[in-house]
Design a protein around this motif. Structure first.
Motif, PDB file in Angstrom:
ATOM      1  N   UNK A  46       0.834  -1.197   0.000  1.00  0.00           N
ATOM      2  CA  UNK A  46       0.000   0.000   0.000  1.00  0.00           C
ATOM      3  C   UNK A  46       0.873   1.253   0.000  1.00  0.00           C
ATOM      4  N   UNK A  47       1.987   1.203   0.716  1.00  0.00           N
ATOM      5  CA  UNK A  47       2.893   2.354   0.743  1.00  0.00           C
ATOM      6  C   UNK A  47       3.498   2.587  -0.638  1.00  0.00           C
ATOM      7  N   UNK A  48       3.866   1.513  -1.329  1.00  0.00           N
ATOM      8  CA  UNK A  48       4.371   1.654  -2.697  1.00  0.00           C
ATOM      9  C   UNK A  48       3.305   2.223  -3.622  1.00  0.00           C
ATOM     10  N   UNK A  49       2.066   1.776  -3.446  1.00  0.00           N
ATOM     11  CA  UNK A  49       0.963   2.325  -4.248  1.00  0.00           C
ATOM     12  C   UNK A  49       0.767   3.806  -3.945  1.00  0.00           C
ATOM     13  N   UNK A  50       0.988   4.194  -2.695  1.00  0.00           N
ATOM     14  CA  UNK A  50       0.875   5.608  -2.325  1.00  0.00           C
ATOM     15  C   UNK A  50       1.920   6.447  -3.057  1.00  0.00           C
ATOM     16  N   UNK A  51       3.122   5.899  -3.221  1.00  0.00           N
ATOM     17  CA  UNK A  51       4.180   6.617  -3.937  1.00  0.00           C
ATOM     18  C   UNK A  51       3.788   6.799  -5.403  1.00  0.00           C
ATOM     19  N   UNK A  52       3.269   5.733  -6.023  1.00  0.00           N
ATOM     20  CA  UNK A  52       2.839   5.834  -7.424  1.00  0.00           C
ATOM     21  C   UNK A  52       1.732   6.871  -7.561  1.00  0.00           C
ATOM     22  N   UNK A  53       0.775   6.835  -6.646  1.00  0.00           N
ATOM     23  CA  UNK A  53      -0.319   7.808  -6.704  1.00  0.00           C
ATOM     24  C   UNK A  53       0.219   9.233  -6.580  1.00  0.00           C
ATOM     25  N   UNK A  54       1.177   9.434  -5.685  1.00  0.00           N
ATOM     26  CA  UNK A  54       1.759  10.764  -5.510  1.00  0.00           C
ATOM     27  C   UNK A  54       2.448  11.239  -6.788  1.00  0.00           C
ATOM     28  N   UNK A  55       3.170  10.335  -7.468  1.00  0.00           N
ATOM     29  CA  UNK A  55       3.837  10.705  -8.722  1.00  0.00           C
ATOM     30  C   UNK A  55       2.804  11.078  -9.780  1.00  0.00           C
ATOM     31  N   UNK A  56       1.731  10.291  -9.874  1.00  0.00           N
ATOM     32  CA  UNK A  56       0.684  10.566 -10.864  1.00  0.00           C
ATOM     33  C   UNK A  56       0.091  11.956 -10.650  1.00  0.00           C
ATOM     34  N   UNK A  57      -0.142  12.313  -9.402  1.00  0.00           N
ATOM     35  CA  UNK A  57      -0.735  13.616  -9.096  1.00  0.00           C
ATOM     36  C   UNK A  57       0.253  14.749  -9.357  1.00  0.00           C
ATOM     37  N   UNK A  58       1.490  14.602  -8.873  1.00  0.00           N
ATOM     38  CA  UNK A  58       2.457  15.701  -8.951  1.00  0.00           C
ATOM     39  C   UNK A  58       2.954  15.955 -10.376  1.00  0.00           C
ATOM     40  N   UNK A  59       2.911  14.953 -11.236  1.00  0.00           N
ATOM     41  CA  UNK A  59       3.385  15.152 -12.615  1.00  0.00           C
ATOM     42  C   UNK A  59       2.262  15.526 -13.573  1.00  0.00           C
ATOM     43  N   UNK A  60       1.020  15.529 -13.102  1.00  0.00           N
ATOM     44  CA  UNK A  60      -0.101  15.838 -13.985  1.00  0.00           C
ATOM     45  C   UNK A  60      -0.471  14.698 -14.907  1.00  0.00           C
ATOM     46  N   UNK A  61       0.050  13.490 -14.644  1.00  0.00           N
ATOM     47  CA  UNK A  61      -0.234  12.346 -15.518  1.00  0.00           C
ATOM     48  C   UNK A  61      -1.710  11.988 -15.508  1.00  0.00           C
ATOM     49  N   UNK A  62      -2.383  12.282 -14.416  1.00  0.00           N
ATOM     50  CA  UNK A  62      -3.809  11.994 -14.299  1.00  0.00           C
ATOM     51  C   UNK A  62      -4.594  12.638 -15.436  1.00  0.00           C
ATOM     52  N   UNK A  63      -4.392  13.908 -15.665  1.00  0.00           N
ATOM     53  CA  UNK A  63      -5.118  14.614 -16.722  1.00  0.00           C
ATOM     54  C   UNK A  63      -4.696  14.159 -18.113  1.00  0.00           C
ATOM     55  N   UNK A  64      -3.428  13.803 -18.263  1.00  0.00           N
ATOM     56  CA  UNK A  64      -2.927  13.373 -19.573  1.00  0.00           C
ATOM     57  C   UNK A  64      -3.577  12.058 -20.004  1.00  0.00           C
ATOM     58  N   UNK A  65      -3.617  11.079 -19.077  1.00  0.00           N
ATOM     59  CA  UNK A  65      -4.207   9.777 -19.419  1.00  0.00           C
ATOM     60  C   UNK A  65      -5.702   9.925 -19.663  1.00  0.00           C
ATOM     61  N   UNK A  66      -6.351  10.806 -18.911  1.00  0.00           N
ATOM     62  CA  UNK A  66      -7.775  11.059 -19.139  1.00  0.00           C
ATOM     63  C   UNK A  66      -8.015  11.530 -20.571  1.00  0.00           C
ATOM     64  N   UNK A  67      -7.198  12.460 -21.035  1.00  0.00           N
ATOM     65  CA  UNK A  67      -7.339  12.973 -22.408  1.00  0.00           C
ATOM     66  C   UNK A  67      -7.110  11.865 -23.429  1.00  0.00           C
ATOM     67  N   UNK A  68      -6.111  11.018 -23.176  1.00  0.00           N
ATOM     68  CA  UNK A  68      -5.798   9.928 -24.112  1.00  0.00           C
ATOM     69  C   UNK A  68      -6.958   8.940 -24.200  1.00  0.00           C
ATOM     70  N   UNK A  69      -7.540   8.571 -23.051  1.00  0.00           N
ATOM     71  CA  UNK A  69      -8.645   7.615 -23.054  1.00  0.00           C
ATOM     72  C   UNK A  69      -9.867   8.181 -23.769  1.00  0.00           C
ATOM     73  N   UNK A  70     -10.149   9.441 -23.527  1.00  0.00           N
ATOM     74  CA  UNK A  70     -11.297  10.068 -24.192  1.00  0.00           C
ATOM     75  C   UNK A  70     -11.077  10.085 -25.704  1.00  0.00           C
ATOM     76  N   UNK A  71      -9.866  10.422 -26.125  1.00  0.00           N
ATOM     77  CA  UNK A  71      -9.562  10.460 -27.563  1.00  0.00           C
ATOM     78  C   UNK A  71      -9.606   9.062 -28.179  1.00  0.00           C
TER      79      UNK A  71
END
Length: 660
Positions: free
Chosen positions: A436-461
């Motif tokens: 769970x701690x490792x998953x927390x690190x991945x989640x933090x990276x996704x949020x801090x790099x803005x990857x969340x919004x990027x993947x959302x755009x890719x899936x919609x497209x």
């Protein structure tokens, strides 16, 4: 004069250590070291302190975020180093010098965070200088978490972590939409270690609080004999029916799922009894394994626990836990009904009878001797409905389980068992703490790099705005990323990447997350990497891949219900709409095994199977939209179904006459 009641610690320890090995360790994870001598005593005491400290925090005011979470990791990461060997071949050996060194390093890094937490609250991330000692401790903290993760769940998520970290550090070199500003090594360590949005974010907070106490609740229910009571209860109500042992597996695994939410744990516990029974009755080895496997996977979908992922979902969606649990009751019923119908038709096809009633426990005797074990579960549900926090509710039920166990001698949690439970609770949380701690690190990276919004755009497209295609893409993503990952980690990563895309297409936040949560379960049974199927196959002596493919066939609800979340009214505020869709879903899952297995009171040919399959498709169509839009497909479904039943019945009669 009556002597005052006191707890004799020495007598308690002596009683604990004179238990048989089986009594003491059956609740401990099998992959952990079983220690001897002074180290065994020390680990027992440290684990007990962690468990009692967590219970204490549940009833009082816990420390601040970083303090509470770093304190939890200061216990769990060093313990993981000592209880999980660096190599499987060293499982029977005591901890090595390297194990002790890593345990000491982890203890130092997270103790340092505990004592520095207040000072970190007064600084600005990205602006204030990072002291060299803080930097060094941050590196040690990350490295020890990764090593603890590798030891406890394998290297897959560690590799995934390194990929995400590499992405965070090399942002400017990525092409197109994936490009971002990047993070320097110093900024990365500062963000991950010295801020509440890094390694100590809310995901780590969940495992340090109510995920831990819910796991604790399951451990103490088991110690009171809850697993035996649930199995006897299932045998009493279904063991005598057609294909009885398989139905016992379905029902007991559903009940056991309320204890652990872990599919592998459920298979190991109930499968050891039900799989041999099914084989003796006449089920093939891979069928017996698959029935138990898919029944156990449903434990992660079964309220009121639903595994650890549901607590993460509650935090990600900002929805009350009890609301998610209530909405999950109908889908869980559909899942287990689909398995039950499959078992019933398979038993009818093979002519498999149930177990004679005189060889089964009576329902009255089961409830008289063990019915009180159900009380803490009902109390848990009541406390959640009364708006108590999950942390408080689960901790209160742990205490209640110990108290109510004294109603009957056979369920009594004696002082020795109590000590076993305190240690076992901490050992069980170690199986997922680093994960769970490792998953927390991945989640933090996704949020801090803005990857969340990027993947959302890719899936919609990629889906072209089509919701059906988007759900299919999420399912494929869940399967690929979930290969080799436990369900909770898979859900966290996919939810961080894909939930927003589904919401942007018009789904509610709950529908988006439940779709991902259900799809996250599939990698544990779907070949080629199907860990739960492998465990069941090993117990049954069956081919692992054959077991995996059979599991997919039985667990069809796992692939269909997510589409119902997207298009039906299963998550509608109207209870009438939910009941309507659940009722139609039950008929649909009753029909589909006939089409797949080709049997209705006798073998049916491809034309007959096609009729039942068409009826199933029309029934699914009937669940989409409001009642008014369901009348036409519903009328068509029952018309086709009636014709198919008449046709199949005539075929069965002709087959009987031919045999005569």
């Amino acid at each position: 004069m009556r002597r005052p009641f006191v707890i004799d610690g020495n007598a308690m320890l002596k009683s604990y250590y004179t238990q048989s090995a089986d009594d003491r360790t059956h609740t401990f994870p099998a992959e952990q070291r079983q220690l001897n001598g002074w180290l065994r005593v020390a680990v027992t005491l440290v684990c007990s302190v962690l468990t009692l400290l967590t219970l204490y925090f549940a009833f009082t005011i816990a420390p601040d975020q970083i303090e509470a979470r770093s304190l939890f990791l200061a216990f769990t990461i060093p313990l993981t180093m000592l209880l999980y060997p660096a190599l499987v071949s060293r499982h029977s050996r005591p901890p090595s010098a390297l194990d002790w060194l890593l345990a000491a390093a982890a203890l130092a890094a997270f103790s340092f965070a505990f004592f520095r937490a207040d000072a970190w609250l007064d600084r600005f991330v990205g602006y204030d200088a990072v002291p060299p000692l803080d930097m060094a401790m941050g590196i040690i903290a990350l490295l020890t978490v990764f090593e603890a993760t590798r030891r406890s769940v394998g290297p897959t998520i560690v590799v995934l972590n390194l990929v995400f970290i590499g992405y965070a550090l090399t942002g400017p070199i990525w092409p197109g939409i994936f490009q971002h500003g990047g993070m320097s090594p110093t900024r990365f360590i500062e963000t991950m270690y010295m801020d509440a949005e890094g390694i100590f974010n809310f995901i780590t907070g969940l495992i340090a609080t109510f995920i831990f106490t819910f796991l604790m609740f399951g451990v103490f229910l088991r110690l009171s004999g809850g697993d035996r009571v649930f199995t006897d209860f299932a045998a009493a109500i279904s063991g005598h029916r057609r294909g009885g042992p398989a139905k016992v597996a379905v029902i007991s695994s559903a009940l056991m799922g309320m204890l652990s939410g872990s599919s592998i744990s459920n298979v190991s516990t109930t499968g050891a009894m039900t799989i041999p029974m099914m084989k003796r009755l006449g089920f093939r080895n891979y069928e017996a394994a698959a029935i138990e496997v898919v029944s156990s996977v449903g434990g992660g979908l079964m309220p009121p626990l639903m595994g650890t992922g549901v607590f993460v979902m509650s935090s990600l969606t900002n929805m009350p836990l009890v609301e998610i649990l209530l909405y999950s009751m109908g889908p869980a019923l559909l899942y287990y009904a689909a398995i039950y119908f499959y078992v019933d038709f398979k038993a009818a096809q093979r002519g498999l009878a149930g177990v004679p009633r005189d060889q089964l426990p009576s329902l009255g005797a089961v409830l008289r001797e063990g019915g009180h074990i159900f009380v803490p579960i009902f109390v848990l549900i009541a406390l959640l409905l009364m708006k108590f926090t999950p942390f408080y509710a689960s901790a209160a039920c742990v205490v209640m389980t110990v108290v109510i166990s004294y109603v009957r001698r056979r369920t009594r949690i004696t002082p020795a068992k109590l000590l076993t439970g305190l240690e076992a609770s901490a050992r069980v949380v170690l199986t997922i703490a680093a994960l769970i701690t490792s998953a927390a690190i991945i989640y933090a990276v996704i949020v801090h790099t803005g990857l969340l919004n990027k993947v959302t755009s890719i899936l919609v497209d990629a889906s072209g705005g089509n919701l059906i295609i988007a759900v299919i893409l999420i399912g494929i993503m869940s399967y690929v990323i979930g290969m080799g990952l436990p369900v909770t980690a898979s859900y966290v990563i996919i939810a961080a990447l894909g939930a927003s895309a589904l919401q942007n297409m018009g789904l509610s936040v709950l529908a988006a997350h439940l779709i991902i949560f259900w799809f996250a379960q599939d990698s544990t049974i779907t070949p080629p990497i199907c860990m739960t199927a492998f465990v069941g196959a090993r117990i049954a002596g069956a081919p692992p891949m054959r077991t995996g493919w059979e599991s997919m066939k039985i667990a069809k609800a796992l692939y269909i219900v997510p589409f119902m979340f997207a298009f039906s009214s299963l998550l509608d505020p109207s209870i009438g709409e939910i009941v309507f869709d659940v009722a139609i879903g039950l008929v649909m899952f009753y029909v589909l095994p006939i089409a797949i297995g080709g049997y209705w009171r006798g073998p049916i040919n491809p034309l007959g199977r096609l009729g039942f399959a068409l009826a199933g498709c029309l029934l699914f169509w009937a669940t989409i939209g409001p009642w008014s839009a369901s009348l036409l497909p519903l009328a068509g479904a029952f018309s086709v179904l009636a014709l198919s039943v008449v046709y199949a019945t005539r075929m069965a009669r002709a087959d009987i006459h031919a045999k005569v």
